[in-house]
Design a protein around this motif. Structure first.
Motif, PDB file in Angstrom:
ATOM      1  N   SER A  85      -2.008  15.775  28.455  1.00  0.00           N
ATOM      2  CA  SER A  85      -1.273  15.365  27.254  1.00  0.00           C
ATOM      3  C   SER A  85       0.230  15.548  27.420  1.00  0.00           C
ATOM      4  O   SER A  85       0.989  15.209  26.508  1.00  0.00           O
ATOM      5  N   THR A 123       5.138  10.031  19.588  1.00  0.00           N
ATOM      6  CA  THR A 123       4.946   8.940  20.542  1.00  0.00           C
ATOM      7  C   THR A 123       5.441   7.614  19.982  1.00  0.00           C
ATOM      8  O   THR A 123       5.437   6.605  20.687  1.00  0.00           O
ATOM      9  N   THR A 134       2.733  12.678  26.527  1.00  0.00           N
ATOM     10  CA  THR A 134       3.118  12.212  25.186  1.00  0.00           C
ATOM     11  C   THR A 134       4.628  12.136  24.947  1.00  0.00           C
ATOM     12  O   THR A 134       5.104  11.126  24.426  1.00  0.00           O
ATOM     13  N   THR A 190       0.386  11.655  19.243  1.00  0.00           N
ATOM     14  CA  THR A 190      -0.848  11.501  19.994  1.00  0.00           C
ATOM     15  C   THR A 190      -1.352  12.886  20.345  1.00  0.00           C
ATOM     16  O   THR A 190      -0.648  13.666  20.986  1.00  0.00           O
TER      17      THR A 190
END
Length: 371
Positions: free
Chosen positions: A169, A106, A172, A120
């Motif tokens: 997620s 990231t 990311t 992340t």
């Protein structure tokens, strides 16, 4: 010229950012033979070794209740350049074993300190390493790194119209793309659909909403699934009427990506869709399990038909080669010295003498790997 070759020969396999550094390392190697400078340097500073990529955890910052950004100072030889959207391998020693996983970067190249990277991580209840990175890893912890890899990144030149579809997620790798575009002052026409259970679960929420407010060419649509339901690809026409004209990058749960692929294939536009999967799509094609023997390491383990050969080796503490862990990059390929294995995605069986991908293969009876 002969002297130069003689000086650098002991370090021909070491990737140094500055070629002249290998001259010094080579001369030190000549002086310290049969040991290499790394045999001494890593005792002074673990990040100075060039035998493997290493890093040191600098900071861990919570993004949401179950997500954190881990900042890592990279060691000698780690690539200074990578592309937004690529991932990096992280190895951490827990309970006496090295555990490996891959996480999207990231951070972006050209940030304040080019010797640090950031990932992340979302804690997975079934993922021991991810939970430890989010809630347990201490600053100054030394980790192993695998060089950045992956084809999930923006091309050059940047497309004029882009569609991002992300969930959880899956944001990311895309946040790295957005940060890179902003840093370079590039403002293509972007529609971004992102889903999460609630606003509190949206990673980088403030950053994305600020971007949407400041950059007219970036349009963000949040799909909060607990009150609005999951993203339905059938609504693309409604949400993004010109979706057919856009290059699309999608990252999220397998069900979402499967639906996106079917939708684009149905419209004859599969080449416009780029997907990133965080886990292999395991089907009911697994092997029956069995005994796996690691010939070089002289270790043996019994596994079920849902456990990959890569996971089996890592549980025994064997340093297995790996990259994406999804059957894409081919970094994990090893020769099958004996027996049979089965591809968890397709059910195809491989036999002795073939080269196999350990990250997507499980035992189908007894098998032996040359590692």
């Amino acid at each position: 010229m002969g002297l130069l070759k003689w000086s650098t020969r002991p370090t021909v396999d070491i990737d140094a950012k500055k070629p002249q550094v290998n001259v010094l390392r080579g001369l030190l190697a000549r002086a310290t033979t049969p040991l290499l400078p790394d045999d001494y340097l890593h005792l002074i500073n673990p990040l100075w070794t060039a035998r493997e990529h290493r890093g040191k955890v600098i900071d861990v910052v919570k993004e949401t209740e179950d997500t954190a950004t881990v900042t890592i100072r990279t060691g000698w030889g780690f690539p200074a350049a990578y592309k937004p959207g690529q991932y990096v391998g992280i190895g951490l020693q827990l309970d006496g074993r090295w555990r490996w996983r891959s996480y999207s970067l990231t951070s972006i190249v050209g940030s304040a300190d080019n010797k640090t990277i950031a990932i992340t991580v979302k804690a997975n209840p079934d993922g021991f390493l991810s939970s430890h990175l989010v809630d347990g890893v201490e600053p100054s912890t030394i980790i192993r790194l695998a060089a950045p890899r992956g084809d999930f990144h923006l091309p050059e030149p940047i497309p004029g119209k882009i569609l991002f579809v992300t969930a959880g997620s899956g944001i990311t790798p895309v946040i790295a793309m957005l940060r890179s575009l902003a840093a370079r002052g590039q403002r293509p026409d972007i529609h971004h659909i992102h889903s999460a259970p609630t606003r509190d679960d949206v990673i980088f929420l403030d950053e994305m909403e600020a971007l949407a407010e400041q950059v007219p060419s970036y349009e963000l649509r949040l799909q909060l699934t607990r009150e609005m339901g999951k993203v339905s690809v059938s609504r693309l026409e409604e949400w993004v009427p010109d979706w057919r004209e856009r290059e699309c990058w999608a990252c999220g749960p397998p069900a979402l990506l499967d639906a996106m692929e079917s939708h684009y294939e149905g419209g004859g536009l599969r080449e416009r869709l780029h997907v990133e999967r965080f886990a292999i799509a395991r089907t009911d094609h697994g092997g029956e399990g069995g005994t796996v023997r690691f010939a070089v390491s002289d270790k043996t383990v019994e596994i079920d038909g849902a456990t990959t050969l890569l996971e089996a080796g890592e549980k025994l503490g064997i340093q297995m080669p790996f990259g994406c862990r999804m059957g894409i990059c081919k970094t994990c390929v090893l020769p099958l010295a004996g027996g049979y294995v089965r591809d968890l995605r397709t059910g195809e069986e491989r036999r002795e003498g073939e080269r196999i991908q350990t990250c997507i293969s499980s035992a189908s009876g007894e098998c032996t790997l040359d590692i």
